[in-house]
Design a protein around this motif. Sequence first.
Motif, PDB file in Angstrom:
ATOM      1  N   PRO A   1       0.832  -1.211   0.000  1.00 13.08           N
ATOM      2  CA  PRO A   1       0.000   0.000   0.000  1.00 13.08           C
ATOM      3  C   PRO A   1       0.863   1.256   0.000  1.00 13.08           C
ATOM      4  N   THR A   2       0.357   2.304  -0.626  1.00 18.31           N
ATOM      5  CA  THR A   2       1.065   3.581  -0.666  1.00 18.31           C
ATOM      6  C   THR A   2       0.868   4.321   0.657  1.00 18.31           C
TER       7      THR A   2
ATOM      8  N   GLN B   1      -2.716   5.363   1.114  1.00 17.04           N
ATOM      9  CA  GLN B   1      -3.558   4.192   1.353  1.00 17.04           C
ATOM     10  C   GLN B   1      -3.418   3.728   2.796  1.00 17.04           C
ATOM     11  N   LYS B   2      -2.187   3.721   3.321  1.00 16.40           N
ATOM     12  CA  LYS B   2      -1.955   3.322   4.715  1.00 16.40           C
ATOM     13  C   LYS B   2      -2.632   4.285   5.676  1.00 16.40           C
TER      14      LYS B   2
ATOM     15  N   ALA C   1      -1.707   6.966  -5.537  1.00 18.86           N
ATOM     16  CA  ALA C   1      -1.526   5.513  -5.613  1.00 18.86           C
ATOM     17  C   ALA C   1      -0.264   5.118  -6.364  1.00 18.86           C
TER      18      ALA C   1
END
Length: 176
Positions: free
Chosen positions: A3-4, A7-8, A26
């Motif tokens: 995950p980027t 995203q995290k 992303a």
Amino acid sequence: MPPTLFQKLLGAPFFTLPPTLRALHAGHGRSRYAGRATIVRGRNPLARLCAVIAGLPRSADDAPTTVEFVTDERGEVWHRDFGGARMSSRLWFDGDRLVERLGPVRFRFALHVNGGVLYWNTVGVRLFGVLPLPVSWFGDVRCREREHEGRYEFLVEASLPLVGPLIRYEGWLEPA
């Protein structure tokens, strides 16, 4: 793919963001975006001094703008160019907060999504990474990201007590 950073930090709400915001946040490796921005710097002498120390761009109207995003396992580096005025920062996460180092200042932001708009709100500030500054001084330092008419748009505003407006820049970006 792991995950980027965003995203995290955002978890499930990341996937509710509009397509342009998801695409921008992303990426892995290097990505480049281009667009236009208007920058207004504060006129107070203290505001000008703070802007120079932080490496903020000068005022410009409808400046050609590029941002190169470099993502690695430690976070992201954003290399911005506002019509020849360059500004870089490093971003990473610490717990559930986004941390951005801009010059000698390290900001901690709480991120939240509302109605497809991503908001960054300041929750902590350190000078040189060690000296905590009163977060109340930075209540008017914030960012908004959204999609408008199919393009990614940003708005960054910073104002400080006794200094007044420091900087406001807004514009749009598209993949370059």
